[in-house]
Design a protein around this motif. Structure first.
Motif, PDB file in Angstrom:
ATOM      1  N   LEU A  39     -18.506  16.934  -2.944  1.00 21.73           N
ATOM      2  CA  LEU A  39     -19.525  16.119  -2.270  1.00 21.73           C
ATOM      3  C   LEU A  39     -20.607  17.009  -1.664  1.00 21.73           C
ATOM      4  N   ARG A  41     -22.506  16.049   0.848  1.00 22.81           N
ATOM      5  CA  ARG A  41     -22.528  15.804   2.292  1.00 22.81           C
ATOM      6  C   ARG A  41     -21.237  15.112   2.696  1.00 22.81           C
ATOM      7  N   ILE A  43     -18.699  12.406   4.547  1.00 22.12           N
ATOM      8  CA  ILE A  43     -18.707  10.961   4.762  1.00 22.12           C
ATOM      9  C   ILE A  43     -18.361  10.724   6.225  1.00 22.12           C
ATOM     10  N   GLN A  59     -23.330   2.687   0.976  1.00 24.45           N
ATOM     11  CA  GLN A  59     -23.811   4.067   1.134  1.00 24.45           C
ATOM     12  C   GLN A  59     -22.715   5.062   0.791  1.00 24.45           C
ATOM     13  N   ARG A  62     -22.021   5.237  -2.934  1.00 19.99           N
ATOM     14  CA  ARG A  62     -23.050   6.047  -3.617  1.00 19.99           C
ATOM     15  C   ARG A  62     -22.765   7.528  -3.438  1.00 19.99           C
ATOM     16  N   ASN A  63     -22.388   7.918  -2.222  1.00 23.55           N
ATOM     17  CA  ASN A  63     -22.081   9.313  -1.930  1.00 23.55           C
ATOM     18  C   ASN A  63     -20.903   9.804  -2.777  1.00 23.55           C
TER      19      ASN A  63
END
Length: 77
Positions: A39, A41, A43, A59, A62-63
């Motif tokens: 990832l 970023r 979560i 959101q 999507r991440n």
């Protein structure tokens, strides 16, 4: 539970994050930080908001490069 992203309990969403290979890194204040090596970023989920609002779920999906079908598949397992 209906096949929807509305009114997802916090506990169920934590289980989904674990199912997707995420690890709980830390809790600071009212926020949990989850991550996975691929990832870009972390979560962040708010622990004081239960159930999780649909826009936050979308959101996070999507991440994770996932979609609602992926979450619904988790619910069936």
């Amino acid at each position: 539970m209906a096949n929807s992203l509305k009114n997802i309990p916090l506990k169920t969403f934590r289980d989904y994050l674990k199912w997707k290979g995420c690890k709980h890194i830390r809790t600071t204040g009212g926020h949990e930080v989850w991550s996975r090596p691929d990832l870009f970023r972390p979560i962040i989920i708010q622990t004081h908001i239960d159930p999780i609002p649909e826009f936050i779920v979308r959101q996070i999906l999507r991440n994770l490069n996932a979609n609602s079908d992926d979450y619904i598949e988790f619910l069936k397992s």
